[in-house]
Scaffold this active site. Structure first.
Site, PDB file in Angstrom:
ATOM      1  N   TRP A 102       0.803  -1.172  -0.104  1.00 20.13           N
ATOM      2  CA  TRP A 102      -0.038  -0.048  -0.089  1.00 20.13           C
ATOM      3  C   TRP A 102       0.906   1.393   0.074  1.00 20.13           C
ATOM      4  CZ3 TRP A 102      -4.467  -0.726  -2.059  1.00 20.13           C
ATOM      5  CH2 TRP A 102      -5.188  -2.032  -1.815  1.00 20.13           C
ATOM      6  N   ASP A 171      -1.760   6.755   6.438  1.00 23.46           N
ATOM      7  CA  ASP A 171      -2.873   5.635   5.980  1.00 23.46           C
ATOM      8  C   ASP A 171      -3.064   4.759   6.953  1.00 23.46           C
ATOM      9  OD1 ASP A 171      -4.336   3.702   4.714  1.00 23.46           O
ATOM     10  OD2 ASP A 171      -2.961   3.323   3.053  1.00 23.46           O
ATOM     11  N   LYS A 195     -12.260  -2.022   6.380  1.00 23.69           N
ATOM     12  CA  LYS A 195     -11.694  -2.766   7.400  1.00 23.69           C
ATOM     13  C   LYS A 195     -12.038  -2.694   8.661  1.00 23.69           C
ATOM     14  CE  LYS A 195      -8.855  -3.133   3.619  1.00 23.69           C
ATOM     15  NZ  LYS A 195      -7.797  -2.355   3.111  1.00 23.69           N
TER      16      LYS A 195
HETATM   17  C1  LIG Z   1      -7.296  -2.045   1.788  1.00 16.55           C
HETATM   18  C2  LIG Z   1      -6.058  -0.559   1.930  1.00 16.55           C
HETATM   19  C3  LIG Z   1      -5.968   0.356   1.190  1.00 16.55           C
HETATM   20  C4  LIG Z   1      -7.076   0.517  -0.224  1.00 16.55           C
HETATM   21  O1  LIG Z   1      -8.305   0.695   0.265  1.00 16.55           O
HETATM   22  P1  LIG Z   1      -9.286   0.791  -0.919  1.00 16.55           P
HETATM   23  O2  LIG Z   1     -10.538   1.244  -0.072  1.00 16.55           O
HETATM   24  O3  LIG Z   1      -9.747  -0.447  -1.610  1.00 16.55           O
HETATM   25  O4  LIG Z   1      -8.892   1.936  -2.095  1.00 16.55           O
HETATM   26  C5  LIG Z   1      -5.033   1.272   1.256  1.00 16.55           C
HETATM   27  N1  LIG Z   1      -4.183   1.012   2.313  1.00 16.55           N
HETATM   28  C6  LIG Z   1      -4.382   0.250   3.283  1.00 16.55           C
HETATM   29  C7  LIG Z   1      -3.345   0.275   4.446  1.00 16.55           C
HETATM   30  C8  LIG Z   1      -5.267  -0.796   3.241  1.00 16.55           C
HETATM   31  O5  LIG Z   1      -5.425  -1.747   4.141  1.00 16.55           O
END
Ligand SMILES: *Cc1c(COP(=O)(O)O)cnc(C)c1O
Length: 359
Positions: A102, A171, A195
């Protein structure tokens, strides 16, 4: 059909209590005679929902008034563009720490908009650790430093932050609401909902207000943090149902005692799994001990054949979505807030039985 223990990394399990409330409210939300999906986003009934969700999130995370809370679309991935578009305001440069897939995607996207410097990386060892933050030298000629607090795919998490006067952006897609943190250590955090918050379709951005309004002129209006704040996350129609569900999850968390209570449960849950992995002769975890995630636990047996057999038998027992990410292989158990302790215990009991039978 019985419900399973769903160890998916995302979209992930939601609390059963929350799903039941949503079910009960489905056809007639709050005496409106319609489902919440059919309500105008500008109706007073819906405004109370989005404002309540924001207020509850502020309570849960202790978010000061100097920060805006934004409900946006495009998932966490859209934030990979929004961060540079909105925040590369002076140096046109972002610093990034590369701790996994990511992070790499965030880096790739940021390069479209300005200069990117990767100041630390754990790529040399398959992202199985977090680079040392103590001795990290952070240059000053950049607009921000970006990290990925919890690496969903690799199963690592930051337990300390680099020393810097730069705005830190994180993030937190698989970290938010899992443990206590100080918002003021960050200039901006963002998270996709699917998540640890709610269903897919909404992303949450928490950002210091003084950073807003300095976006690049090319910034699409829907990617503009300042506009989103000024319009109360309703420049256009927001993902009304996802925000409603997120609001129900926030209420559920408050009832459970908030983030500090969840953190204790999460630490205990993760310990059940990691302790078993330490004692097991068959299964092992590739992540350096000090950097292990509380939310995503990768593990593997000695061979792909045993992995496949394990996943198949676990699924038959109602322990689902344990297959590891295609880039890492093996298995991964995602144990977000909504995964009850009994689910983790059931997994460990099954792993133990499987090991005795196949060891
Ligand atoms: C799942 C995830 C993403 C991507 O998320 P989307 O909502 O599918 O764009 C980005 N960063 C992390 C750390 C993630 O776990």
């Amino acid at each position: 059909m019985e419900r399973v223990y769903n160890f998916s990394a995302g979209p992930a399990a939601l609390p059963l209590e929350v799903l039941k409330i949503a079910q009960a409210e489905m056809l007639n939300f709050n005496h409106s005679g319609m489902s919440i999906m059919e309500l105008s986003h500008r109706s007073s009934t819906y405004m109370a929902v989005i404002e309540g969700a924001e207020a509850d999130l502020r309570k849960l995370m202790n978010i000061p008034d100097t920060y805006a809370v934004l409900f946006m679309q495009g998932g966490a991935s859209a934030q990979f563009s929004m961060v540079p578009l909105n925040l590369m305001s002076q140096y046109k440069k972002g610093l990034y720490i590369n701790t996994g897939v990511w992070s790499q995607k965030a880096i790739k996207e940021a390069k479209r908009y300005g200069e990117v410097a990767v100041i630390a990386s754990s790529e040399d060892k398959n992202f199985s650790y977090i680079p040392d933050m103590k001795d990290l030298n952070v240059p000053k000629d950049a607009d921000y430093l970006h990290i990925t607090s919890n690496n969903t795919i690799e199963g690592t998490r930051f337990t300390s932050l680099p020393k810097t006067s730069l705005p830190i952006i994180s993030d937190m897609s698989s970290f938010i609401l899992s443990e206590e943190m100080n918002i003021e250590d960050y200039a901006c955090i963002y998270a996709g909902a699917q998540k640890n918050i709610g269903p897919a379709g909404v992303a949450i951005v928490i950002i210091r207000k003084d950073l807003l309004g300095k976006e690049m002129p090319i910034t699409p209006v829907l990617y503009n943090y300042k506009v989103t704040m000024d319009e109360g996350s309703m420049y256009n129609t927001p993902p009304t149902y996802s925000i409603y569900m997120a609001g129900l999850v926030f209420k559920w968390l408050l009832q459970k005692g908030g983030v500090s209570a969840m953190q204790k449960i999460n630490e205990a849950k993760a310990a059940i799994l990691y302790d078993f992995l330490e004692s097991s002769a068959m299964f092992s975890c590739p992540v350096v001990k000090a950097d292990r995630s509380l939310m995503n636990v990768p593990f593997a047996s000695p061979t792909e054949e045993i992995d496949a057999k394990f996943i198949k038998q676990a699924t038959a027992k109602g322990l689902t979505n344990l297959k590891g990410h295609r880039l890492v292989g093996g298995m991964r158990a995602s144990i977000y807030n909504a995964m009850p302790t009994e689910g983790v215990q059931a997994l460990v009991d099954f792993m133990s039985a499987f090991e005795k039978e196949n060891g």
